[in-house]
Each structure stands twice: as structure tokens, then as C-alpha cells.
Design an enzyme around this catalytic site. Structure first.
Site, PDB file in Angstrom:
ATOM      1  N   ASP A   1       0.814  -1.222   0.000  1.00 48.50           N
ATOM      2  CA  ASP A   1       0.000   0.000   0.000  1.00 48.50           C
ATOM      3  C   ASP A   1       0.845   1.269   0.000  1.00 48.50           C
ATOM      4  OD1 ASP A   1      -2.545   1.241  -0.012  1.00 48.50           O
ATOM      5  OD2 ASP A   1      -2.469   1.556   2.152  1.00 48.50           O
TER       6      ASP A   1
ATOM      7  N   GLN B   1      -5.768  -3.053  -6.247  1.00 50.34           N
ATOM      8  CA  GLN B   1      -6.334  -2.049  -5.360  1.00 50.34           C
ATOM      9  C   GLN B   1      -7.166  -1.056  -6.176  1.00 50.34           C
ATOM     10  OE1 GLN B   1      -3.770   1.187  -3.715  1.00 50.34           O
ATOM     11  NE2 GLN B   1      -4.338   0.388  -1.715  1.00 50.34           N
TER      12      GLN B   1
ATOM     13  N   SER C   1      -7.642   4.758  -0.256  1.00 53.20           N
ATOM     14  CA  SER C   1      -7.869   3.392  -0.707  1.00 53.20           C
ATOM     15  C   SER C   1      -9.327   3.006  -0.455  1.00 53.20           C
ATOM     16  CB  SER C   1      -6.950   2.416   0.031  1.00 53.20           C
ATOM     17  OG  SER C   1      -5.595   2.736  -0.187  1.00 53.20           O
TER      18      SER C   1
END
Length: 276
Positions: free
Chosen positions: A198, A270, A220
Site C-alpha cells: 500500500d 487495489q 484506498s
């Protein structure tokens, strides 16, 4: 794992066991006063793994970021032991802060078994020791100030501009590893990779739009990781990232992690919200 905030990377993943299936931790910021999403996901996986027998290894996780977490409040992780099967184990984790759910995770663990194999080829890139791969203190995304004490990063090319597209959208690559040696725990290395996944992935979707007016606000929305082969997060991994789509303020990003010998060890996808 006891204790919470230490300089060692393992301290960023450490949780306090409150009672059966209930854990507590704290997170550092990814943005001002907002908990870093990769750390919340990694701590959720630590909580899930603490309820699984050591012979089962995590092979996938899927998480949804529901609300921003705060860095000045503890986060409580509630584990639901969904299923313990003959080969697979399933866990669901809900991260709660101030009585509200901020993140939910489903994780699946498998007893290792042999099978034929195939994989995508590792891109041809300069190694992390090459002068062409450099730690850029002016990357513009705060990676050095937020993660520099925990991670070593070597960008392939200019991190502000990315790499030439291969027809699948904007691209970037970086070599990355945890600075501190980690214990020989497959779960801990999987959690470290979850944290790492991330760090720069969301930025990939914004690379071709940086000339647009306004400051990008990135959050996110969801995050998924598949673990393919054993690896060490304290050894160099190539993180190859691309973004095949951006529309309605949502960017889809995906990445692959390769070790130095060219093995594909993990894949990640993602979706991020980017507004100015």
C-alpha cells in the site's frame, strides 16, 4: 505479539491480545492524523493469523476501507473464525475504532500442497544496487518521511513520472525491503508485504494526471493480495505496478512482487479514490 510502538518494523505490526479473538493496536499516519491503510490491513492479518494453526499459510486477503482511521486512538480487531476445513481456513476480521467499523478483511489460509507451476516472467530491470535505481528523497509523496525508518526503497526510473506504458496504463517499479531482519515467520513476512503493497500502488493511477490543477487527495477503497510462493520481506523484492483504468474518480491499480531470482511471490490489486 505484545507491545505497540517501537522503532523496529515488527513494532508496526504488533498487537495486544485483549481476550480470545480480540486484539488491539495503534497505527502511524499515512496522511495527517489518518492511519496508514497498509498498516491496518497488515495488523488485521496478524489478528487473523493468530487464530490459525502454523501449518496453514495465508494465500489471499481481501479488504475494504470503510472509514478513515485515526492515529490518536487504538484500533480493536475482532476475529470471526468462519471456517476450519480439511485444507483451507477462513477468517473474517473487523477493525473498530470509537465504536465504528473502519476496515473489514477476509483472509484464507491453506495447508501447502505440491502441484505443477507456471508464472509471469519478471521484467528486465537494473538491480537495487545499480546507480540507475536510486533512493529519491524528493519523491513528492512523503515516502521517505513516513516509511524511511522501516523500509529501504530503490526506484526504477523517475518516481514522479513513472515508466513508459506497455499498453496497460501508467507504470512504475521499485525495489523494496524491510530494513530490519525479520524473524522466520511466514505470517510476519506476509503481513510485511501487505504493509508494503500500500506504499506506492495508489499513486500509479495519478501519474498521468499530475498536471491537473489542485492537490490530489488519495484514499484506498479496497485492497486484495494473493500470496503465491514463500519469500522474505527483508530481502529485496521488485514491486512492478500499473494502472489500467481511471474513471469516476476511481483508479484501478495492480502490482506483482518478484524476488531476486525471478519468482513471482505475490500479486496485488487495489481500487483508489482520487479527488482534487
Amino acid at each position: 505479539m505484545q507491545g505497540i510502538a517501537t522503532d523496529a518494523f515488527t513494532g508496526r505490526l504488533a498487537l495486544e491480545k485483549v481476550e480470545e479473538n480480540l486484539f488491539r493496536g495503534t497505527c502511524h499516519p499515512g496522511a495527517p492524523l489518518r492511519a496508514f491503510g497498509g498498516q491496518v490491513a497488515a495488523q488485521s492479518l496478524i489478528a487473523a493469523g493468530a487464530t490459525v494453526t502454523p501449518d496453514r499459510l495465508v494465500h489471499s486477503l481481501h479488504g475494504y476501507f470503510i472509514r478513515p482511521g485515526r492515529t490518536d486512538r487504538p484500533i480493536v480487531y475482532q476475529v470471526d473464525r468462519t471456517r476450519d476445513g480439511g485444507s483451507f481456513t477462513t477468517r473474517r476480521v473487523v477493525a473498530v475504532q470509537d465504536g465504528e467499523t473502519i476496515f473489514s478483511l477476509s483472509a484464507s489460509f491453506q495447508r501447502p500442497e505440491g502441484s505443477p507451476e507456471h508464472q509471469a516472467e519478471m521484467p528486465t530491470v537494473a538491480g537495487p544496487e545499480s546507480p540507475a535505481a536510486a533512493w529519491d528523497t524528493e519523491d513528492g509523496d512523503g515516502v521517505l518521511s513516513i516509511f524511511g525508518s522501516a523500509l529501504e526503497v530503490r526506484y526504477v526510473g523517475d518516481p514522479g513520472r513513472g515508466l513508459p506504458s506497455t499498453g496497460q496504463g501508467p507504470r512504475q517499479q521499485m525495489w523494496v525491503r524491510v530494513r530490519d531482519p525479520l524473524p522466520d515467520s511466514a505470517l510476519l513476512h506476509a503481513c510485511a508485504l501487505t504493509y508494503i503493497s500500500d506504499v506506492r500502488l495508489a499513486v500509479t493511477a495519478d501519474l498521468p494526471h499530475r498536471s491537473e490543477p489542485g492537490v490530489p487527495l488519495v484514499a484506498s477503497l479496497d485492497h486484495a493480495v494473493w500470496f503465491h510462493r514463500p519469500f522474505r520481506a527483508d530481502a529485496w523484492l521488485l514491486f512492478d505496478m500499473e494502472s489500467p483504468n481511471y474513471a469516476s474518480s476511481r483508479g484501478l491499480t495492480r502490482g506483482q512482487f518478484f524476488n531476486r531470482t525471478g519468482e513471482l511471490v505475490a500479486s496485488v490489486v487495489q481500487e483508489v479514490l482520487i479527488r482534487r
